[in-house]
Design a protein around this motif. Structure first.
Motif, short mmCIF file in Angstrom:
data_model
loop_
_atom_site.label_atom_id
_atom_site.label_comp_id
_atom_site.label_asym_id
_atom_site.label_seq_id
_atom_site.Cartn_x
_atom_site.Cartn_y
_atom_site.Cartn_z
N PHE A 1 -82.53 -10.66 -38.22
CA PHE A 1 -83.87 -11.20 -37.96
C PHE A 1 -83.77 -12.51 -37.17
O PHE A 1 -84.52 -12.74 -36.22
CB PHE A 1 -84.59 -11.42 -39.29
N THR B 1 -81.04 -7.34 -42.29
CA THR B 1 -80.49 -8.62 -42.77
C THR B 1 -81.22 -9.81 -42.15
O THR B 1 -81.83 -9.71 -41.09
CB THR B 1 -79.00 -8.75 -42.38
N CYS B 2 -81.08 -10.94 -42.85
CA CYS B 2 -81.68 -12.18 -42.34
C CYS B 2 -81.01 -12.57 -41.02
O CYS B 2 -81.66 -13.14 -40.13
CB CYS B 2 -81.53 -13.30 -43.35
N PRO C 1 -84.23 -17.34 -45.90
CA PRO C 1 -83.92 -17.22 -47.35
C PRO C 1 -82.57 -16.55 -47.65
O PRO C 1 -82.03 -16.72 -48.75
CB PRO C 1 -85.06 -16.34 -47.87
N THR D 1 -81.77 -13.48 -48.33
CA THR D 1 -81.77 -12.48 -49.40
C THR D 1 -81.57 -11.07 -48.87
O THR D 1 -81.36 -10.13 -49.64
CB THR D 1 -83.12 -12.51 -50.14
N ASN D 2 -81.64 -10.93 -47.55
CA ASN D 2 -81.47 -9.62 -46.91
C ASN D 2 -82.36 -8.55 -47.52
O ASN D 2 -81.94 -7.42 -47.75
CB ASN D 2 -79.99 -9.17 -46.98
N CYS D 3 -83.60 -8.89 -47.80
CA CYS D 3 -84.50 -7.93 -48.45
C CYS D 3 -84.99 -6.84 -47.49
O CYS D 3 -85.45 -5.79 -47.92
CB CYS D 3 -85.69 -8.66 -49.06
N GLY D 4 -84.95 -7.11 -46.21
CA GLY D 4 -85.32 -6.10 -45.21
C GLY D 4 -86.81 -5.96 -44.94
O GLY D 4 -87.23 -5.11 -44.16
N GLU D 5 -87.62 -6.78 -45.57
CA GLU D 5 -89.08 -6.63 -45.39
C GLU D 5 -89.57 -6.97 -43.99
O GLU D 5 -90.68 -6.63 -43.60
CB GLU D 5 -89.83 -7.49 -46.42
N CYS D 6 -88.72 -7.65 -43.23
CA CYS D 6 -89.13 -8.03 -41.87
C CYS D 6 -88.88 -6.89 -40.88
O CYS D 6 -89.18 -7.01 -39.69
CB CYS D 6 -88.36 -9.26 -41.42
N CYS E 1 -91.45 -12.42 -41.69
CA CYS E 1 -90.75 -12.74 -42.95
C CYS E 1 -91.70 -13.49 -43.86
O CYS E 1 -92.09 -14.61 -43.56
CB CYS E 1 -89.50 -13.59 -42.70
N PRO E 2 -92.06 -12.88 -44.99
CA PRO E 2 -93.04 -13.55 -45.88
C PRO E 2 -92.42 -14.65 -46.74
O PRO E 2 -93.14 -15.32 -47.47
CB PRO E 2 -93.55 -12.39 -46.75
FE1 SF4 Z 1 -86.11 -10.59 -46.00
FE2 SF4 Z 1 -86.11 -10.50 -43.35
FE3 SF4 Z 1 -87.05 -12.65 -44.60
FE4 SF4 Z 1 -84.44 -12.14 -44.65
S1 SF4 Z 1 -85.64 -12.63 -42.89
S2 SF4 Z 1 -85.72 -12.73 -46.35
S3 SF4 Z 1 -84.43 -9.90 -44.65
S4 SF4 Z 1 -87.90 -10.59 -44.69
#
Ligand code: SF4
Length: 448
Positions: free
Chosen positions: A28, A24-25, A13, A15-20, A42-43
């Motif tokens: 990951f 950053t993506c 995605p 978005t670099n949300c960091g949830e994983c 990554c959800p």
């Molecule tokens: Fe977020 Fe990680 Fe998925 Fe990128 S890979 S969208 S940082 S959870």
């Protein structure tokens, strides 16, 4: 071949949300490409991307689940050539052969004998998993009856060995609920066996006369949509078999050959005239790289060393084996019994508990979590300090089980006794022997 980190990144995605768990993506994606992350972390990955990424994140050797119940196991799923590079994950499945013409009583007796071959080590139950039922005379009814008996009346899982399609169908009907491995698709029956495996959803072994032939059959079967395959290169000669095992593993891991990215099945039972020699061959195959090893029989003197070897080969070399922190009863201790404390390194636990047992002095053994370090190492690392041990003893609840206030610490940790006295006011800290073999004498001399 798997996708590169950049190719994976393009499907994420961004978005670099960091949830994983990484910021950053891109990070990951790199972890995913290196096999250090799970796609599920990554959800936000779209279904379409998931499908493409599944290939990249799939292990180079597919893990294949065989069996049901307490002896179900997985074979394959390995990611390295050498155990010290990371770890080996799924222990070699151990099987013994039953001919389909064995009568019911003899089969009962065999299953009972084999079922008794279970050993407790480091808190684990070590036992073989499989019976390989071999069709020896084309008698469909006898084959199905034996499959049913093994599946329904024993814990063992099954390899159904027959080239006869009718016998295989009957065997599946009788034992399919136990998820048997079907053995085998060959160049002569590949479509029929492939269809049978597909309809039943069961794993299928593939037998060829060479690795090239194996690749061709695997290509055909994977093209039919089959995913759970097990490879038999056909070798029944030790040197060639070993070379085949290494070649298959290397092709899957180093060259990304998806047609060979499956666990193997091997047959020491067809390579030697005695169980002793079979056992030696099996020992080689546990180390390199048999997914399933089929012996002609299980005997204590053969299976026990193989189970121990397997335990050692398939443990993570970077993590010491441990036992769970807590209070262990040895003998039938009561409120007057001695209390000893040591670390949770499994070898320490087994040596100390064995010596206490040998002393015939019922005792309480407190095992403290030191992340699997032995007494000296834990002490040097500050994980077996007087403060820490004292706090652990207080929280353990041992004070509710005994009416004395004495605790025996390992001789090598004598220097923590002062700190322990401060942490455990009113307790007498007794210094035990340095060498565990002296525990029986120590208990007899010091615990009246
Ligand atoms: Fe977020 Fe990680 Fe998925 Fe990128 S890979 S969208 S940082 S959870």
């Amino acid at each position: 071949m798997g996708l590169t980190g950049i190719q994976i990144f393009k499907l994420l995605p961004k978005t670099n949300c960091g949830e994983c768990g990484v910021p950053t993506c891109l990070a990951f994606a790199m972890n995913l490409a290196a096999g250090k992350a799970e796609l599920d972390s990554c959800p936000y990955v779209s279904d379409e991307a998931k499908e493409q990424l599944a290939e990249a994140s799939a292990p180079p050797i597919r893990p294949v689940a065989i069996g049901a119940g307490v002896r179900a196991f997985k074979t394959g799923g390995e990611t390295v050539m050498f155990r010290h590079e990371k770890t080996f994950y799924n222990p070699t499945g151990l099987a013994a052969l039953i001919p389909s013409d064995m009568d019911g009583k003899a089969l009962d007796k065999k299953l009972k004998e084999w079922n008794a071959l279970q050993y407790e080590r480091v808190g684990l139950n070590l036992r073989p998993e499989l019976v390989a039922l071999k069709d020896v005379n084309g008698d469909v009814t006898a084959f199905a009856a034996a499959a049913k008996k093994i599946a329904a009346e024993s814990e063992f899982n099954l390899v159904l060995m027959t080239d006869n399609l009718d016998a295989m169908k009957a065997g599946i009907e009788a034992s399919g609920f136990k998820r048997p491995l079907l053995y085998a698709a060959t160049k002569d029956n590949v479509e029929d066996m492939g269809n049978l495996a597909k309809e039943s959803g069961l794993p299928l072994a593939v037998r060829a006369d060479s690795i090239d032939e194996l690749i061709g059959l695997s290509d055909k079967l994977t093209g039919m949509g089959l995913k759970d395959l097990v490879m038999d290169s056909g070798s029944r000669e030790i040197k060639r078999l070993l070379e085949d095992q290494v070649a298959i593993r290397r092709a899957a891991l180093k060259a990304g050959n998806r047609f060979l990215g499956f666990p193997t099945i091997t047959f020491p039972c067809e390579m030697a005239d005695s169980l002793d020699i079979e056992t030696v061959i099996a020992a080689m195959l546990i180390a390199k790289y048999g997914g399933i090893v089929v012996l002609s029989d299980f005997k204590g003197e053969s299976i026990f060393p193989l189970l121990l070897e397997r335990l050692n080969i398939f443990t993570d070399p970077q993590r010491p084996m441990t036992v769970t922190q807590g209070i262990y009863e040895i003998g039938s201790p009561d409120e007057n019994s001695p209390v000893l404390v040591t670390t949770n390194f499994s070898l320490t636990y087994f040596i100390v508990s064995g010596e206490i047992e040998g002393s015939r002095v019922p005792s309480w053994l407190l095992i403290m979590d030191t992340e699997g370090l032995s007494v000296m190492t834990a002490w040097a690392a500050g994980k077996f300090s007087g403060d820490a041990v004292g706090t652990f003893v207080k929280k353990s609840g041992i004070a509710d089980k005994v009416k004395h206030k004495k605790i025996i610490i390992p001789g090598y940790a004598a220097s923590i006794s002062g700190e322990m006295e401060e942490e455990l006011p009113g307790w007498e800290i007794m210094i035990g022997p340095r060498d565990a073999s002296l525990i029986p004498k120590y208990l007899k001399d010091n615990w009246k």
